[in-house]
Design a protein around this motif. Structure first.
Motif, PDB file in Angstrom:
ATOM      1  N   PRO A  16      -0.768   7.194   5.536  1.00 34.71           N
ATOM      2  CA  PRO A  16      -0.878   6.224   6.627  1.00 34.71           C
ATOM      3  C   PRO A  16      -2.318   6.116   7.128  1.00 34.71           C
ATOM      4  CG  PRO A  16       0.278   8.197   7.343  1.00 34.71           C
ATOM      5  CD  PRO A  16       0.072   8.323   5.861  1.00 34.71           C
ATOM      6  N   VAL A  17      -2.688   4.938   7.501  1.00 36.88           N
ATOM      7  CA  VAL A  17      -4.045   4.681   7.974  1.00 36.88           C
ATOM      8  C   VAL A  17      -4.119   5.047   9.450  1.00 36.88           C
ATOM      9  CG1 VAL A  17      -5.803   2.914   8.287  1.00 36.88           C
ATOM     10  CG2 VAL A  17      -4.306   2.841   6.287  1.00 36.88           C
ATOM     11  N   MET A  18      -5.137   5.833   9.811  1.00 38.03           N
ATOM     12  CA  MET A  18      -5.291   6.263  11.204  1.00 38.03           C
ATOM     13  C   MET A  18      -6.250   5.333  11.936  1.00 38.03           C
ATOM     14  SD  MET A  18      -5.562  10.379  10.699  1.00 38.03           S
ATOM     15  CE  MET A  18      -5.995  10.595  12.384  1.00 38.03           C
ATOM     16  N   ALA A  19      -6.048   5.211  13.221  1.00 38.31           N
ATOM     17  CA  ALA A  19      -6.948   4.423  14.056  1.00 38.31           C
ATOM     18  C   ALA A  19      -8.261   5.190  14.235  1.00 38.31           C
ATOM     19  CB  ALA A  19      -6.308   4.164  15.413  1.00 38.31           C
TER      20      ALA A  19
ATOM     21  N   GLY B 149      -0.489   4.589  -0.156  1.00 39.07           N
ATOM     22  CA  GLY B 149      -1.252   5.791   0.182  1.00 39.07           C
ATOM     23  C   GLY B 149      -0.815   6.393   1.510  1.00 39.07           C
TER      24      GLY B 149
ATOM     25  N   TYR C 197       0.849  -1.200   0.000  1.00 40.96           N
ATOM     26  CA  TYR C 197       0.000   0.000   0.000  1.00 40.96           C
ATOM     27  C   TYR C 197       0.878   1.242   0.000  1.00 40.96           C
ATOM     28  CZ  TYR C 197      -3.423   3.391   1.707  1.00 40.96           C
ATOM     29  OH  TYR C 197      -4.231   4.481   1.867  1.00 40.96           O
TER      30      TYR C 197
END
Length: 68
Positions: A21-24, A19, A17
């Motif tokens: 960063p994925v947040m919680a 993109g 991936y």
């Protein structure tokens, strides 16, 4: 994977991936309990009646009559 039974072919694998960063998800905390209420009118009346009864039983001498 390009069978005729699917309308579109699967996309080719693209690796890891790339993109942002994925947040919680946000943390939700339980609301604080409602504040305790003070004693109500009925409790006050009951306390006054008990106080008067206790005073009458303990402090009043039945041998003294204040009537002339």
């Amino acid at each position: 994977m390009s069978d005729a039974k699917y309308a579109y072919p699967y996309p080719p694998p693209q690796g890891a991936y790339q993109g942002p960063p994925v947040m919680a998800p946000p943390q939700y905390y339980a609301p604080p309990p409602p504040p305790r209420r003070g004693p109500g009118f009925l409790e006050g009346c009951l306390a006054a009646l008990c106080c008067c009864w206790l005073f009458d039983e303990c402090c009043c001498d039945p041998t003294i009559i204040c009537v002339d």
